[in-house]
Design a protein around this motif. Sequence first.
Motif, PDB file in Angstrom:
ATOM      1  N   ARG A  67     -35.703  63.281  34.085  1.00 39.55           N
ATOM      2  CA  ARG A  67     -36.733  63.225  35.119  1.00 39.55           C
ATOM      3  C   ARG A  67     -36.085  63.358  36.487  1.00 39.55           C
ATOM      4  NH1 ARG A  67     -41.364  61.719  32.788  1.00 39.55           N
ATOM      5  NH2 ARG A  67     -41.218  60.622  30.847  1.00 39.55           N
ATOM      6  N   PRO A  68     -36.837  63.863  37.452  1.00 38.26           N
ATOM      7  CA  PRO A  68     -36.290  63.960  38.805  1.00 38.26           C
ATOM      8  C   PRO A  68     -36.062  62.572  39.401  1.00 38.26           C
ATOM      9  CG  PRO A  68     -38.479  64.958  38.680  1.00 38.26           C
ATOM     10  CD  PRO A  68     -38.159  64.401  37.336  1.00 38.26           C
TER      11      PRO A  68
ATOM     12  N   THR B 194     -40.157  63.553  46.176  1.00 38.63           N
ATOM     13  CA  THR B 194     -41.598  63.762  46.172  1.00 38.63           C
ATOM     14  C   THR B 194     -41.873  65.257  46.108  1.00 38.63           C
ATOM     15  OG1 THR B 194     -41.739  63.758  48.583  1.00 38.63           O
ATOM     16  CG2 THR B 194     -42.096  61.659  47.472  1.00 38.63           C
ATOM     17  N   ALA B 195     -42.944  65.600  45.445  1.00 38.45           N
ATOM     18  CA  ALA B 195     -43.310  67.004  45.279  1.00 38.45           C
ATOM     19  C   ALA B 195     -44.757  67.197  45.685  1.00 38.45           C
ATOM     20  CB  ALA B 195     -43.119  67.417  43.824  1.00 38.45           C
ATOM     21  N   GLN B 196     -44.995  68.305  46.366  1.00 36.32           N
ATOM     22  CA  GLN B 196     -46.350  68.638  46.789  1.00 36.32           C
ATOM     23  C   GLN B 196     -46.526  70.142  46.677  1.00 36.32           C
ATOM     24  OE1 GLN B 196     -47.130  67.852  50.925  1.00 36.32           O
ATOM     25  NE2 GLN B 196     -49.269  68.420  50.752  1.00 36.32           N
TER      26      GLN B 196
ATOM     27  N   ASP C 168     -50.794  77.211  49.948  1.00 41.95           N
ATOM     28  CA  ASP C 168     -50.325  78.588  49.800  1.00 41.95           C
ATOM     29  C   ASP C 168     -49.615  78.827  48.466  1.00 41.95           C
ATOM     30  OD1 ASP C 168     -47.922  77.248  50.223  1.00 41.95           O
ATOM     31  OD2 ASP C 168     -47.422  78.316  52.072  1.00 41.95           O
ATOM     32  N   GLY C 169     -49.576  77.800  47.583  1.00 43.98           N
ATOM     33  CA  GLY C 169     -48.962  77.946  46.270  1.00 43.98           C
ATOM     34  C   GLY C 169     -47.487  77.601  46.240  1.00 43.98           C
ATOM     35  N   TYR C 170     -46.923  77.270  47.385  1.00 41.38           N
ATOM     36  CA  TYR C 170     -45.508  76.928  47.443  1.00 41.38           C
ATOM     37  C   TYR C 170     -45.324  75.438  47.177  1.00 41.38           C
ATOM     38  CZ  TYR C 170     -44.115  81.483  49.148  1.00 41.38           C
ATOM     39  OH  TYR C 170     -43.859  82.820  49.241  1.00 41.38           O
ATOM     40  N   LEU C 171     -44.270  75.125  46.461  1.00 38.17           N
ATOM     41  CA  LEU C 171     -43.918  73.744  46.160  1.00 38.17           C
ATOM     42  C   LEU C 171     -42.954  73.244  47.217  1.00 38.17           C
ATOM     43  CD1 LEU C 171     -43.728  71.349  44.053  1.00 38.17           C
ATOM     44  CD2 LEU C 171     -41.733  72.547  43.153  1.00 38.17           C
ATOM     45  N   GLU C 172     -43.226  72.072  47.734  1.00 39.87           N
ATOM     46  CA  GLU C 172     -42.313  71.461  48.694  1.00 39.87           C
ATOM     47  C   GLU C 172     -41.761  70.192  48.065  1.00 39.87           C
ATOM     48  OE1 GLU C 172     -42.887  71.496  53.116  1.00 39.87           O
ATOM     49  OE2 GLU C 172     -43.225  69.362  52.694  1.00 39.87           O
ATOM     50  N   LEU C 173     -40.434  70.150  47.910  1.00 37.28           N
ATOM     51  CA  LEU C 173     -39.747  68.980  47.385  1.00 37.28           C
ATOM     52  C   LEU C 173     -39.058  68.285  48.542  1.00 37.28           C
ATOM     53  CD1 LEU C 173     -38.107  70.646  44.259  1.00 37.28           C
ATOM     54  CD2 LEU C 173     -40.129  69.187  44.293  1.00 37.28           C
ATOM     55  N   SER C 174     -39.210  66.980  48.623  1.00 39.84           N
ATOM     56  CA  SER C 174     -38.595  66.202  49.703  1.00 39.84           C
ATOM     57  C   SER C 174     -37.866  65.017  49.094  1.00 39.84           C
ATOM     58  CB  SER C 174     -39.655  65.673  50.666  1.00 39.84           C
ATOM     59  OG  SER C 174     -40.413  66.720  51.192  1.00 39.84           O
TER      60      SER C 174
END
Length: 84
Positions: free
Chosen positions: A4-5, A10-12, A16-22
């Motif tokens: 698991r990460p 956090t992932a959102q 626009d279909g892009y995944l943002e991982l922080s």
Amino acid sequence: MARRPDHELTAQVRPDGYLELSSRRTGKRHRCGPRGTTMWLALQRSGWQPELAADEISLQLGVDPDSIRCDIHAWLAHFREAGE
């Protein structure tokens, strides 16, 4: 092996279909295009099992699961090397 990460990650999926991982731990942000978003979502649905995620994506796209497996493993390695 399923992994698991980091719980600090956090992932959102953006509109626009892009995944943002922080990462709260490192403060780093990564933005993934539709391919990365597809891999992330398939990994989530498969219990973080890359082989199962590759099978799911290959069925959806009608492509060779081995090539998808290679892509997923390379994508995951990139994040492991970045400390994510």
